[in-house]
Structures are given as C-alpha cells and as structure tokens.
Write a protein that holds these residues in place. Structure first.
Motif, PDB file in Angstrom:
ATOM      1  N   PHE A   6     -41.835 -22.072  82.248  1.00  0.00           N
ATOM      2  CA  PHE A   6     -43.276 -22.230  82.422  1.00  0.00           C
ATOM      3  C   PHE A   6     -43.940 -20.868  82.632  1.00  0.00           C
ATOM      4  CE2 PHE A   6     -46.750 -24.337  85.252  1.00  0.00           C
ATOM      5  CZ  PHE A   6     -47.610 -24.410  84.171  1.00  0.00           C
ATOM      6  N   ALA A   7     -43.317 -20.019  83.432  1.00  0.00           N
ATOM      7  CA  ALA A   7     -43.869 -18.673  83.673  1.00  0.00           C
ATOM      8  C   ALA A   7     -43.926 -17.868  82.380  1.00  0.00           C
ATOM      9  CB  ALA A   7     -43.026 -17.947  84.725  1.00  0.00           C
ATOM     10  N   SER A   8     -42.888 -17.962  81.549  1.00  0.00           N
ATOM     11  CA  SER A   8     -42.881 -17.262  80.264  1.00  0.00           C
ATOM     12  C   SER A   8     -43.965 -17.803  79.340  1.00  0.00           C
ATOM     13  CB  SER A   8     -41.512 -17.409  79.590  1.00  0.00           C
ATOM     14  OG  SER A   8     -40.497 -16.817  80.364  1.00  0.00           O
ATOM     15  N   PHE A   9     -44.120 -19.122  79.343  1.00  0.00           N
ATOM     16  CA  PHE A   9     -45.147 -19.770  78.523  1.00  0.00           C
ATOM     17  C   PHE A   9     -46.538 -19.309  78.940  1.00  0.00           C
ATOM     18  CE2 PHE A   9     -48.147 -23.407  78.354  1.00  0.00           C
ATOM     19  CZ  PHE A   9     -48.258 -23.536  76.975  1.00  0.00           C
ATOM     20  N   LEU A  10     -46.779 -19.200  80.230  1.00  0.00           N
ATOM     21  CA  LEU A  10     -48.086 -18.772  80.729  1.00  0.00           C
ATOM     22  C   LEU A  10     -48.408 -17.347  80.285  1.00  0.00           C
ATOM     23  CD1 LEU A  10     -47.954 -20.302  84.320  1.00  0.00           C
ATOM     24  CD2 LEU A  10     -49.438 -21.021  82.439  1.00  0.00           C
ATOM     25  N   ALA A  11     -47.400 -16.501  80.242  1.00  0.00           N
ATOM     26  CA  ALA A  11     -47.614 -15.123  79.784  1.00  0.00           C
ATOM     27  C   ALA A  11     -48.072 -15.111  78.322  1.00  0.00           C
ATOM     28  CB  ALA A  11     -46.327 -14.314  79.950  1.00  0.00           C
ATOM     29  N   SER A  12     -47.464 -15.973  77.501  1.00  0.00           N
ATOM     30  CA  SER A  12     -47.865 -16.038  76.095  1.00  0.00           C
ATOM     31  C   SER A  12     -49.240 -16.678  75.946  1.00  0.00           C
ATOM     32  CB  SER A  12     -46.831 -16.811  75.277  1.00  0.00           C
ATOM     33  OG  SER A  12     -46.774 -18.177  75.669  1.00  0.00           O
ATOM     34  N   GLN A  13     -49.533 -17.698  76.751  1.00  0.00           N
ATOM     35  CA  GLN A  13     -50.828 -18.363  76.703  1.00  0.00           C
ATOM     36  C   GLN A  13     -51.956 -17.431  77.130  1.00  0.00           C
ATOM     37  OE1 GLN A  13     -51.907 -21.968  76.013  1.00  0.00           O
ATOM     38  NE2 GLN A  13     -50.292 -21.244  74.655  1.00  0.00           N
ATOM     39  N   GLU A  14     -51.651 -16.520  78.033  1.00  0.00           N
ATOM     40  CA  GLU A  14     -52.643 -15.556  78.491  1.00  0.00           C
ATOM     41  C   GLU A  14     -53.169 -14.734  77.311  1.00  0.00           C
ATOM     42  OE1 GLU A  14     -52.941 -13.137  82.610  1.00  0.00           O
ATOM     43  OE2 GLU A  14     -51.319 -12.501  81.302  1.00  0.00           O
ATOM     44  N   SER A  15     -52.283 -14.374  76.399  1.00  0.00           N
ATOM     45  CA  SER A  15     -52.690 -13.618  75.211  1.00  0.00           C
ATOM     46  C   SER A  15     -53.573 -14.450  74.297  1.00  0.00           C
ATOM     47  CB  SER A  15     -51.443 -13.159  74.440  1.00  0.00           C
ATOM     48  OG  SER A  15     -50.644 -12.310  75.228  1.00  0.00           O
ATOM     49  N   VAL A  16     -53.246 -15.748  74.152  1.00  0.00           N
ATOM     50  CA  VAL A  16     -54.034 -16.650  73.310  1.00  0.00           C
ATOM     51  C   VAL A  16     -55.446 -16.811  73.872  1.00  0.00           C
ATOM     52  CG1 VAL A  16     -54.244 -19.022  72.471  1.00  0.00           C
ATOM     53  CG2 VAL A  16     -52.007 -17.895  72.472  1.00  0.00           C
ATOM     54  N   VAL A  17     -55.544 -17.044  75.181  1.00  0.00           N
ATOM     55  CA  VAL A  17     -56.845 -17.231  75.824  1.00  0.00           C
ATOM     56  C   VAL A  17     -57.687 -15.965  75.727  1.00  0.00           C
ATOM     57  CG1 VAL A  17     -57.989 -17.610  78.046  1.00  0.00           C
ATOM     58  CG2 VAL A  17     -56.066 -19.052  77.371  1.00  0.00           C
ATOM     59  N   LYS A  18     -57.049 -14.820  75.928  1.00  0.00           N
ATOM     60  CA  LYS A  18     -57.769 -13.539  75.851  1.00  0.00           C
ATOM     61  C   LYS A  18     -58.355 -13.344  74.460  1.00  0.00           C
ATOM     62  CE  LYS A  18     -55.972 -10.134  78.077  1.00  0.00           C
ATOM     63  NZ  LYS A  18     -55.074  -9.031  78.507  1.00  0.00           N
ATOM     64  N   GLU A  19     -57.585 -13.713  73.438  1.00  0.00           N
ATOM     65  CA  GLU A  19     -58.066 -13.592  72.055  1.00  0.00           C
ATOM     66  C   GLU A  19     -59.275 -14.486  71.813  1.00  0.00           C
ATOM     67  OE1 GLU A  19     -56.175 -13.724  67.538  1.00  0.00           O
ATOM     68  OE2 GLU A  19     -55.203 -14.836  69.150  1.00  0.00           O
ATOM     69  N   LEU A  20     -59.232 -15.738  72.331  1.00  0.00           N
ATOM     70  CA  LEU A  20     -60.335 -16.677  72.151  1.00  0.00           C
ATOM     71  C   LEU A  20     -61.586 -16.189  72.879  1.00  0.00           C
ATOM     72  CD1 LEU A  20     -61.443 -19.329  71.089  1.00  0.00           C
ATOM     73  CD2 LEU A  20     -60.448 -20.481  73.074  1.00  0.00           C
ATOM     74  N   LEU A  21     -61.423 -15.738  74.113  1.00  0.00           N
ATOM     75  CA  LEU A  21     -62.573 -15.253  74.869  1.00  0.00           C
ATOM     76  C   LEU A  21     -63.180 -14.016  74.232  1.00  0.00           C
ATOM     77  CD1 LEU A  21     -61.290 -15.677  78.549  1.00  0.00           C
ATOM     78  CD2 LEU A  21     -63.131 -16.959  77.458  1.00  0.00           C
ATOM     79  N   THR A  22     -62.338 -13.171  73.651  1.00  0.00           N
ATOM     80  CA  THR A  22     -62.830 -11.974  72.964  1.00  0.00           C
ATOM     81  C   THR A  22     -63.684 -12.365  71.763  1.00  0.00           C
ATOM     82  OG1 THR A  22     -60.893 -10.691  73.682  1.00  0.00           O
ATOM     83  CG2 THR A  22     -62.141  -9.843  71.793  1.00  0.00           C
ATOM     84  N   ALA A  23     -63.211 -13.365  71.016  1.00  0.00           N
ATOM     85  CA  ALA A  23     -63.952 -13.839  69.850  1.00  0.00           C
ATOM     86  C   ALA A  23     -65.316 -14.409  70.246  1.00  0.00           C
ATOM     87  CB  ALA A  23     -63.145 -14.897  69.106  1.00  0.00           C
ATOM     88  N   LEU A  24     -65.373 -14.972  71.462  1.00  0.00           N
ATOM     89  CA  LEU A  24     -66.618 -15.564  71.939  1.00  0.00           C
ATOM     90  C   LEU A  24     -67.483 -14.562  72.721  1.00  0.00           C
ATOM     91  CD1 LEU A  24     -65.221 -18.990  73.199  1.00  0.00           C
ATOM     92  CD2 LEU A  24     -66.414 -18.538  71.072  1.00  0.00           C
ATOM     93  N   GLY A  25     -66.972 -13.326  72.860  1.00  0.00           N
ATOM     94  CA  GLY A  25     -67.725 -12.317  73.605  1.00  0.00           C
ATOM     95  C   GLY A  25     -67.755 -12.589  75.091  1.00  0.00           C
ATOM     96  N   MET A  26     -66.743 -13.280  75.616  1.00  0.00           N
ATOM     97  CA  MET A  26     -66.734 -13.675  77.034  1.00  0.00           C
ATOM     98  C   MET A  26     -65.612 -13.009  77.822  1.00  0.00           C
ATOM     99  SD  MET A  26     -67.518 -17.763  76.866  1.00  0.00           S
ATOM    100  CE  MET A  26     -69.113 -18.384  76.335  1.00  0.00           C
TER     101      MET A  26
END
Length: 338
Positions: free
Chosen positions: A316-336
């Motif tokens: 779960f901890a490893s998964f969260l590290a990878s998900q953090e990158s996905v969320v950061k990419e989405l927020l960047t695309a939204l300017g947030m």
C-alpha cells in the motif's frame, strides 16, 4: 582427600549458581510479548455522515467486531473539515504515537498535500499506511427531476455559460469530489476554473443539496449513490471506470463510451499513526488481511457496491508513492498544483 573433595564441590556449586544467575538475567532483559490492543479502538471518518469514508469506517468496524477478528470495542468518530485536512493536521501532531486511533482515507490524503490553494502540509508520509481495502469510481449525477438525461447536454450548457450551473461535492475545493466534478468538463475543453463547485462536509450533505435543488449536479464516488439510484431520487449520467459497472449501474455509460478520454479510480484504505511499533503494525497486517478474505466482509462489499482491492502495508505504501505522481500530474494539468 576430604579437603580437595570439599573444594571441588564448592567450586561446582559456585559455577552452577553463576550460570543460573546469568540465564535469569538474560531472560529478564527480553522484550515482553506485546499485549496490543488492550483497550477500545477508534476509527475516524474525516468527514460528515453519509459519504464513502463514513460508510467504510462503519463497515470496517462492524465486520471486525462481528467476526471477532478484533475482540476490543471499536467505535467510529466523524471529524469533518477541509476534505480530511483538518483531521490529519491534528492527528499527525497530537496522535502520532497513539495506536488506538486509526482512520480511513482515499485520494484526498494525496490531493490535499499536493494542491496549491488550501493545501495541507501533512500527507500519507505522516502516517503508517496499514492496508488498502477497496476500490471505487467517480460518478456524475443529477436529481431525478433534472432536465439533464445525458452528460452531453450537461456539458453543452456548461460550455454555453459555466456560471449558471453548480456542482456539489462532499469535500473541499481542489479535492477528490471537485476533481471528479470538473474532469468531464476539463476533458471537453472547458476551463476547469470556470466550473462552479460548492463543497460540503461529507457526501450526505452534498446529496441533500442536490435533492434540495441547491445544486444542479454532483461529482462523487459511485458507491455512495447506489441507494439513491434504487430509490429513484437521482440519475447517474456517467461513471469514471474503465468499463461499465454491473448490478444497478449496468446501464450507466463510462466517460470513455461518451467520447471523453478520462478515468478516475477511488481507492480506500486504513491508516495508523506514524510512530507505530513493529508489533502494532504486524497486528493490523494480520487482521486486515484476514478481513479481506472473510465472507462477511465480501458480503459487506457487495451491499455497498464496492470492489475488493487488498494491499498489505508495504504494498500500500509503494502504491501511494506511485499514486502521488499521478495526482500531481492531474493537478498540474488543472493549474492547481502547489
């Protein structure tokens, strides 16, 4: 001979006594077996009643207790505010070594830490991830008497005048419900910042706003909408899954079916304080794995329209590290992003 015999016997007794003393001392320095847990356990839903976190916390404690997997009393507390950010700030500072208080969370624990406005300085690294238990998906819904019967007509009206429609969600601006709400519009070429979003402290309040005509649509997790769909109170226009869901949602199209290239998976898991001991972590690793395999838990998943997705603490901890990158990419695309 008598003198020599007495001396030999005395030395033997001293030697044996010394050996016995050493063993006793060594045994006394061993760590005592862990007795955790020794008192009631609280599981916090960092939201109001009625949403996905609340339902997850209540289902978790109910099944762990009913199956006797945990023999201590387990209670649920609701701690709404800031999409979980208010609770986490207090938890990470005041309960960082309190193994008798756990909490449930989902993508907002990442989003709140990564977004630009109203962000939290605390994230999953200020906790101990214990296990992922389920996965869910987002949905766009309207009230049963809404004029909108498909997502395209809703998107068209947003394009025409974004100020005339309001989305409700059970979490703060920039968090999970907000991202789900604006995702179809953003992928349809609409400025996501122009979409009006009204936040509430929990999915229950957001649904009430929708049904009370205080919002035109809602973006939230699909599992929290099942009972309202069955009761004929809402229409679900789309889900963010990769494929159509079964059961009561079998007739709801995915975003991709509607020509919108987007998806959003909502994982849910259990977290503990950052400073848990190895014994405490091992206890929950065992109990939550057993829960994931239990028939009563599988029935609970089905009744809540959840899908099982178990990961142990390390995975779960490893998964969260990878998900953090996905969320950061989405927020960047939204300017947030911060």
């Amino acid at each position: 001979m008598n003198w020599k015999t007495m001396m030999t016997a005395t030395l033997l007794v001293v030697s044996l006594t010394a050996c016995g003393t050493t063993n006793t001392k060594d045994a006394g320095t061993q760590e005592p077996a862990s007795k955790y847990p020794e008192k009631p356990i609280t599981v916090v839903a960092p939201s109001g009643a009625g949403g996905g976190w609340d339902k997850t916390a209540r289902s978790l404690t109910k099944v762990l207790g009913a199956t006797k997997l945990v023999d201590k009393t387990m209670t649920v507390e609701n701690k709404p505010g800031g999409g979980g950010a208010v609770f986490l700030a207090a938890y990470a500072t005041e309960d960082k070594n309190n193994p008798y208080k756990l909490f449930v969370s989902s993508p907002p624990i990442l989003i709140n830490n990564l977004k630009k406005e109203g962000n939290s300085p605390f994230g999953y690294k200020d906790t101990t991830p214990l296990a992922q238990l389920t996965k869910d998906y987002g949905a766009i819904a309207v009230s049963a008497d809404s004029k909108y019967n498909d997502l395209k007509s809703l998107i068209d009206d947003i394009k025409a005048d974004p100020t005339k429609l309001t989305f409700a969600g059970g979490s703060a601006p920039g968090s999970m419900d907000h991202l789900i709400s604006i995702l179809p519009a953003f992928k349809s070429g609409i400025d996501p910042k122009s979409v009006k979003y009204l936040s509430y402290d929990g999915g229950g309040e957001a649904i009430a706003a929708l049904l009370g005509n205080n919002a035109d649509a809602i973006g939230t997790d699909v599992s929290s909408l099942g009972s309202y769909l069955k009761a004929g109170k809402i229409k679900i226009l789309a889900v963010t899954s990769t494929e159509r869901l079964g059961g009561d949602f079998k007739d709801v199209p995915t975003l991709k079916e509607l020509g919108i290239d987007a998806e959003f998976t909502i994982w849910r898991g259990v977290f503990g304080p950052k400073e848990m001991t190895k014994d405490e972590l091992s206890y929950w690793d065992g109990k939550l794995k057993a829960l994931s395999e239990n028939e009563e838990w599988k029935k609970e998943l089905q009744s809540n329209d959840w899908q099982s997705e178990y990961k142990n603490s390390a995975d779960f901890a490893s998964f969260l590290a990878s998900q953090e990158s996905v969320v950061k990419e989405l927020l960047t695309a939204l300017g947030m992003q911060k």
